[in-house]
Design a protein around this motif. Structure first.
Motif, PDB file in Angstrom:
ATOM      1  N   ASN A 218       0.812  -1.216   0.000  1.00 22.54           N
ATOM      2  CA  ASN A 218       0.000   0.000   0.000  1.00 22.54           C
ATOM      3  C   ASN A 218       0.850   1.273   0.000  1.00 22.54           C
ATOM      4  OD1 ASN A 218      -2.552   1.652   0.663  1.00 22.54           O
ATOM      5  ND2 ASN A 218      -1.236   2.086   2.407  1.00 22.54           N
ATOM      6  N   ALA A 219       2.004   1.249   0.641  1.00 23.44           N
ATOM      7  CA  ALA A 219       2.763   2.477   0.859  1.00 23.44           C
ATOM      8  C   ALA A 219       3.259   3.119  -0.425  1.00 23.44           C
ATOM      9  CB  ALA A 219       3.946   2.205   1.787  1.00 23.44           C
ATOM     10  N   ALA A 220       3.754   2.334  -1.370  1.00 23.56           N
ATOM     11  CA  ALA A 220       4.542   2.905  -2.458  1.00 23.56           C
ATOM     12  C   ALA A 220       3.898   2.873  -3.835  1.00 23.56           C
ATOM     13  CB  ALA A 220       5.902   2.206  -2.527  1.00 23.56           C
ATOM     14  N   MET A 314       9.572   8.076  -4.691  1.00 23.84           N
ATOM     15  CA  MET A 314       8.700   6.973  -4.289  1.00 23.84           C
ATOM     16  C   MET A 314       8.361   6.035  -5.448  1.00 23.84           C
ATOM     17  SD  MET A 314       8.236   6.989  -1.047  1.00 23.84           S
ATOM     18  CE  MET A 314       6.838   5.874  -0.872  1.00 23.84           C
ATOM     19  N   GLU A 315       8.264   6.551  -6.643  1.00 24.12           N
ATOM     20  CA  GLU A 315       8.012   5.685  -7.791  1.00 24.12           C
ATOM     21  C   GLU A 315       9.140   4.666  -7.934  1.00 24.12           C
ATOM     22  OE1 GLU A 315       6.977   6.131 -12.572  1.00 24.12           O
ATOM     23  OE2 GLU A 315       7.202   7.931 -11.333  1.00 24.12           O
ATOM     24  N   ASP A 316      10.379   5.128  -7.749  1.00 27.35           N
ATOM     25  CA  ASP A 316      11.538   4.230  -7.808  1.00 27.35           C
ATOM     26  C   ASP A 316      11.498   3.223  -6.653  1.00 27.35           C
ATOM     27  OD1 ASP A 316      12.783   5.832  -9.963  1.00 27.35           O
ATOM     28  OD2 ASP A 316      12.987   7.332  -8.379  1.00 27.35           O
ATOM     29  N   PHE A 317      11.083   3.697  -5.474  1.00 27.05           N
ATOM     30  CA  PHE A 317      10.965   2.821  -4.311  1.00 27.05           C
ATOM     31  C   PHE A 317       9.976   1.697  -4.588  1.00 27.05           C
ATOM     32  CE2 PHE A 317       9.134   2.474   0.207  1.00 27.05           C
ATOM     33  CZ  PHE A 317      10.062   1.531   0.588  1.00 27.05           C
ATOM     34  N   CYS A 318       8.869   2.049  -5.222  1.00 29.75           N
ATOM     35  CA  CYS A 318       7.860   1.046  -5.572  1.00 29.75           C
ATOM     36  C   CYS A 318       8.444  -0.010  -6.507  1.00 29.75           C
ATOM     37  CB  CYS A 318       6.658   1.725  -6.236  1.00 29.75           C
ATOM     38  SG  CYS A 318       5.446   0.573  -6.926  1.00 29.75           S
ATOM     39  N   TYR A 319       9.076   0.443  -7.583  1.00 29.64           N
ATOM     40  CA  TYR A 319       9.594  -0.490  -8.581  1.00 29.64           C
ATOM     41  C   TYR A 319      10.744  -1.342  -8.032  1.00 29.64           C
ATOM     42  CZ  TYR A 319       7.019   2.755 -11.593  1.00 29.64           C
ATOM     43  OH  TYR A 319       6.053   3.554 -12.150  1.00 29.64           O
ATOM     44  N   ARG A 357      19.094  -2.403  -6.006  1.00 27.95           N
ATOM     45  CA  ARG A 357      19.801  -2.299  -4.736  1.00 27.95           C
ATOM     46  C   ARG A 357      20.399  -0.914  -4.487  1.00 27.95           C
ATOM     47  NH1 ARG A 357      18.190  -4.925  -0.515  1.00 27.95           N
ATOM     48  NH2 ARG A 357      18.177  -7.183  -0.767  1.00 27.95           N
ATOM     49  N   ASP A 358      20.318  -0.031  -5.456  1.00 30.88           N
ATOM     50  CA  ASP A 358      20.726   1.343  -5.174  1.00 30.88           C
ATOM     51  C   ASP A 358      19.582   2.123  -4.534  1.00 30.88           C
ATOM     52  OD1 ASP A 358      22.701   3.326  -5.148  1.00 30.88           O
ATOM     53  OD2 ASP A 358      21.861   4.288  -6.931  1.00 30.88           O
ATOM     54  N   VAL A 359      18.361   1.660  -4.719  1.00 27.15           N
ATOM     55  CA  VAL A 359      17.185   2.315  -4.131  1.00 27.15           C
ATOM     56  C   VAL A 359      16.907   1.766  -2.736  1.00 27.15           C
ATOM     57  CG1 VAL A 359      14.724   2.786  -4.380  1.00 27.15           C
ATOM     58  CG2 VAL A 359      16.189   2.787  -6.395  1.00 27.15           C
ATOM     59  N   ILE A 360      16.936   0.444  -2.598  1.00 25.41           N
ATOM     60  CA  ILE A 360      16.760  -0.185  -1.281  1.00 25.41           C
ATOM     61  C   ILE A 360      18.030  -0.971  -0.983  1.00 25.41           C
ATOM     62  CG2 ILE A 360      15.331  -1.635   0.199  1.00 25.41           C
ATOM     63  CD1 ILE A 360      13.052  -1.291  -1.794  1.00 25.41           C
ATOM     64  N   ARG A 361      18.797  -0.470  -0.040  1.00 23.37           N
ATOM     65  CA  ARG A 361      20.091  -1.072   0.265  1.00 23.37           C
ATOM     66  C   ARG A 361      19.936  -2.284   1.186  1.00 23.37           C
ATOM     67  NH1 ARG A 361      24.417   2.472  -0.503  1.00 23.37           N
ATOM     68  NH2 ARG A 361      23.910   3.864  -2.253  1.00 23.37           N
ATOM     69  N   PRO A 362      20.866  -3.223   1.094  1.00 17.74           N
ATOM     70  CA  PRO A 362      20.890  -4.325   2.057  1.00 17.74           C
ATOM     71  C   PRO A 362      21.208  -3.792   3.454  1.00 17.74           C
ATOM     72  CG  PRO A 362      22.311  -4.775   0.157  1.00 17.74           C
ATOM     73  CD  PRO A 362      21.943  -3.330   0.087  1.00 17.74           C
ATOM     74  N   PHE A 363      20.750  -4.487   4.466  1.00 26.20           N
ATOM     75  CA  PHE A 363      20.987  -4.058   5.842  1.00 26.20           C
ATOM     76  C   PHE A 363      22.487  -3.921   6.121  1.00 26.20           C
ATOM     77  CE2 PHE A 363      21.244  -4.298  10.447  1.00 26.20           C
ATOM     78  CZ  PHE A 363      20.116  -3.596  10.859  1.00 26.20           C
ATOM     79  N   GLY A 364      23.284  -4.791   5.526  1.00 26.37           N
ATOM     80  CA  GLY A 364      24.726  -4.767   5.766  1.00 26.37           C
ATOM     81  C   GLY A 364      25.482  -3.760   4.931  1.00 26.37           C
ATOM     82  N   ASP A 365      24.819  -3.109   4.004  1.00 27.21           N
ATOM     83  CA  ASP A 365      25.468  -2.109   3.151  1.00 27.21           C
ATOM     84  C   ASP A 365      24.531  -0.909   2.979  1.00 27.21           C
ATOM     85  OD1 ASP A 365      27.227  -0.830   1.407  1.00 27.21           O
ATOM     86  OD2 ASP A 365      26.445  -1.886  -0.352  1.00 27.21           O
ATOM     87  N   PRO A 366      24.234  -0.214   4.073  1.00 26.96           N
ATOM     88  CA  PRO A 366      23.219   0.844   4.029  1.00 26.96           C
ATOM     89  C   PRO A 366      23.722   2.118   3.374  1.00 26.96           C
ATOM     90  CG  PRO A 366      24.240   0.808   6.185  1.00 26.96           C
ATOM     91  CD  PRO A 366      24.830  -0.350   5.416  1.00 26.96           C
ATOM     92  N   LEU A 367      22.784   3.007   3.116  1.00 27.48           N
ATOM     93  CA  LEU A 367      23.136   4.329   2.597  1.00 27.48           C
ATOM     94  C   LEU A 367      23.865   5.127   3.665  1.00 27.48           C
ATOM     95  CD1 LEU A 367      22.696   6.136   0.056  1.00 27.48           C
ATOM     96  CD2 LEU A 367      20.706   7.091   1.238  1.00 27.48           C
ATOM     97  N   LYS A 368      23.347   5.052   4.905  1.00 28.96           N
ATOM     98  CA  LYS A 368      23.982   5.707   6.051  1.00 28.96           C
ATOM     99  C   LYS A 368      23.781   4.813   7.271  1.00 28.96           C
ATOM    100  CE  LYS A 368      23.021  10.428   4.450  1.00 28.96           C
ATOM    101  NZ  LYS A 368      22.345  11.726   4.788  1.00 28.96           N
ATOM    102  N   PRO A 369      24.775   4.730   8.141  1.00 26.31           N
ATOM    103  CA  PRO A 369      24.590   3.929   9.364  1.00 26.31           C
ATOM    104  C   PRO A 369      23.835   4.731  10.421  1.00 26.31           C
ATOM    105  CG  PRO A 369      26.784   4.873   9.327  1.00 26.31           C
ATOM    106  CD  PRO A 369      26.128   5.275   8.026  1.00 26.31           C
ATOM    107  N   ALA A 370      23.174   4.060  11.324  1.00 24.03           N
ATOM    108  CA  ALA A 370      22.549   4.696  12.495  1.00 24.03           C
ATOM    109  C   ALA A 370      21.794   5.964  12.120  1.00 24.03           C
ATOM    110  CB  ALA A 370      23.618   4.998  13.546  1.00 24.03           C
ATOM    111  N   ALA A 371      20.778   5.808  11.269  1.00 26.94           N
ATOM    112  CA  ALA A 371      20.092   6.976  10.700  1.00 26.94           C
ATOM    113  C   ALA A 371      18.801   7.342  11.404  1.00 26.94           C
ATOM    114  CB  ALA A 371      19.790   6.710   9.220  1.00 26.94           C
ATOM    115  N   GLY A 372      18.424   6.630  12.460  1.00 26.88           N
ATOM    116  CA  GLY A 372      17.165   6.922  13.134  1.00 26.88           C
ATOM    117  C   GLY A 372      17.145   8.285  13.786  1.00 26.88           C
ATOM    118  N   LEU A 373      15.955   8.768  14.087  1.00 25.62           N
ATOM    119  CA  LEU A 373      15.814  10.068  14.734  1.00 25.62           C
ATOM    120  C   LEU A 373      16.518  10.067  16.083  1.00 25.62           C
ATOM    121  CD1 LEU A 373      12.021  10.727  14.019  1.00 25.62           C
ATOM    122  CD2 LEU A 373      13.977  11.510  12.697  1.00 25.62           C
TER     123      LEU A 373
END
Length: 570
Positions: A218-220, A314-319, A357-373
């Protein structure tokens, strides 16, 4: 096992005068006798409005929901509630989130329905609808309006909100012509739907999926994608089954579901606004959620490479696979939690595959580490404040400097572009009077513009501190939701230009480096601004709104009321 009697039968199942009245007036729309044969009556709670462009496709989606309800043997009835257009409403749509929640709650309670499908999208509609539905606790499920198609300009993708801020600063700096700025406007919003960046609308849709309050994907799905209409149809079918199962928000909105929302918000680089909405929703269902709980997302890496924290839309995220892939990557970190499908949230990741995998990264190879609020506390924010590291300049997350204070939004607008404004790139900009009571409504003005003369020098980020919110599409080192707010007498009210402030995202602190004696002297001389409103809903809001650390709900709306309506209207 004896099935629970349908709630709607108190309206449509009687053979007396009251039943006659309820059925006969409905029949003026052409409904046949067998529509009132005891089948579940499903309300379709629609926030469609032409004044809320994000939600302008919900009329069509409502028809998809109706098809599914009829197919499953239910009786669909659509009803309107207040629509909150973030980009169109003044003083801010957030002022009216709680009013929408009241509208939804009382509509569900007053009408003879057994379950409800919540059609929303734009920032405040999703949390407002969920708050209202949770307060009545009838079977409920969400269908989001979906994001717009990617913006296009000069052969490149552009994103609503995020690129608007960048373009605006470029014009102020003289790096972009006004003609190009206006041309980009025409390519920004190319279809119905919410912001195609990971703004608040898409953030809320993403965490609603992570909480199991909607069907998977539903989200994307883009607003204009035929698969969203198919999802609406399947949702209509599912809500009838949920009524038969008596599967209610209270069965889904457990502490585990809220923790999954916090984890997902970090992984997608979601909006800071999720904090205030989740706190308010938790208050409705009796989950003791606090700002401290958001720290569980602090070490979650950024997996979704979407604006404003990344480069895609978001369109890229969906695909690429959407939220099911994100949930799969979170894996064992997800808490076991029930969903609208009846099973565990882990099932939403079943069969999920990532196609980019450039849009949704693997957990072990993230875009940025420790990104939470990050949650900040200190003598400037005794009850907390928040910052979004994934959208901030890392070097500014540990910073100490003198403050330059704007006493109000009007003060800021009148002075931010002064050539003689005494600020440097290190200065911490402070804005007061923009909290729940102060504005009122807690607007998205926390990401203050960079002073014009610094913009011309190439400065694009500074530390900014306020009791306001910021758009989910915005970026920068912005300290938000300072509580208590200035207008409630919080320490923010006492800050003066020239005071030194220290922020440390690492230690979670936000301190005003002024002696207690000096602050006591200032407090003795302080008086709150007079209220801007003395009538109507705005007065009710200012008189009863809670602070940001408690979700900015109205104090008398916390909790729920599931008692049946017993009195007849005639």
């Amino acid at each position: 096992m004896t099935k629970k009697p349908r709630r709607s039968q108190a309206w449509y199942g009687k053979s007396d005068k009251d039943g006659f009245i309820h059925r006969s007036w409905m029949k003026n729309q052409g409904f046949p006798d067998h529509a009132f044969d005891g089948r579940p009556v499903i309300g379709i709670c629609n926030t469609w409005s032409e004044l809320t462009p994000c939600n302008s496709g919900l009329r069509e989606l409502a028809e998809g929901v109706k098809r599914g309800v009829w197919e499953a043997g239910g009786f669909p009835v659509e009803f309107p509630v207040m629509s909150l257009g973030e980009t169109q409403m003044k003083p801010t749509a957030m002022l009216f989130r709680n009013l929408l929640a009241m509208d939804v709650e009382e509509s569900i309670r007053a009408y003879g329905i057994d379950g409800v499908v919540l059609l929303g999208g734009c920032d405040k509609t999703t949390p407002g609808q969920l708050m209202g539905a949770a307060s009545v606790d009838l079977p409920s499920i969400v269908v989001s309006s979906g994001p717009m198609l990617n913006g296009k300009w000069q052969g490149s993708d552009i994103g609503s909100g995020t690129d608007v801020w960048k373009f605006s600063e470029a014009v102020r700096a003289g790096d972009m012509t006004l003609r190009d700025f206006m041309a980009a406007e025409s390519g920004m919003s190319r279809s119905k739907g919410v912001c195609m960046t990971m703004g608040t609308a898409s953030t809320m849709a993403s965490i609603v999926e992570a909480m199991g309050l909607c069907l998977p994907t539903n989200a994307a799905l883009p607003a204009v994608d035929a698969r969203r209409m198919a999802l609406a149809h399947l949702t209509g079918k599912r809500i009838v089954e949920m009524v038969d199962e008596d599967l209610k928000p209270s069965d889904i909105l457990t502490r585990a579901a809220f923790e999954n929302a916090i984890l997902a918000n970090a992984a997608v680089g979601g909006s800071t606004n999720a904090v205030v909405h989740l706190l308010a929703l938790a208050g409705r269902v009796g989950v003791d959620l606090t700002l401290k709980d958001f720290e569980i997302g602090g070490d979650i890496p950024l997996l979704v490479n979407c604006m404003p924290s990344g480069r895609y839309l978001m369109e890229d995220f969906c695909y690429a696979g959407g939220m099911p892939v994100v949930l799969k990557e979170l894996g064992d970190l997800l808490r076991s939690s029930r969903t609208v499908l009846g099973g565990d949230i882990a099932a939403y990741a079943d069969g999920a595959e990532c196609w980019n995998r450039d849009v949704i990264r693997p957990f072990g190879d993230p875009l940025k580490p420790a990104a939470g609020l990050r949650v900040l506390r200190g003598n400037l924010a005794p009850d907390g404040a928040i910052v979004k590291p994934s959208a901030a300049t890392e070097a500014l997350l540990e910073h100490e400097a003198e403050a330059y204070v704007f006493e109000s939004i009007e003060d800021l607008k009148a002075n931010i572009d002064r050539d003689d404004l005494p600020v440097t790139p290190d200065t911490i900009l402070v804005l007061k009077g923009c909290g729940p009571k102060g504005y009122p409504g807690m607007p998205e003005v926390g990401n203050m513009p960079i002073p014009a003369r610094l913009v011309k020098q190439g400065v694009r980020d500074m530390v900014r501190v306020s009791d306001a919110r910021m758009s989910g599409t915005a970026y920068g080192t912005v300290i938000l939701h300072v509580a208590p707010e200035a207008n409630a007498g919080g320490p923010l009210a006492l800050v003066q230009t020239g005071d030194r402030i220290r922020i440390s995202a690492k230690t979670g602190t936000l301190d005003l480096l002024v002696s207690d004696e000096e602050l006591a002297t200032r407090r003795a001389a302080w008086a709150p601004d007079p209220p801007r409103y003395d009538r109507g809903y705005a007065r009710l809001y200012v008189d009863t709104v809670l602070q940001a650390d408690r979700g900015a709900d109205l104090d008398f709306l916390v909790g729920k009321d599931t008692r049946p309506v017993t009195r007849e209207s005639h």
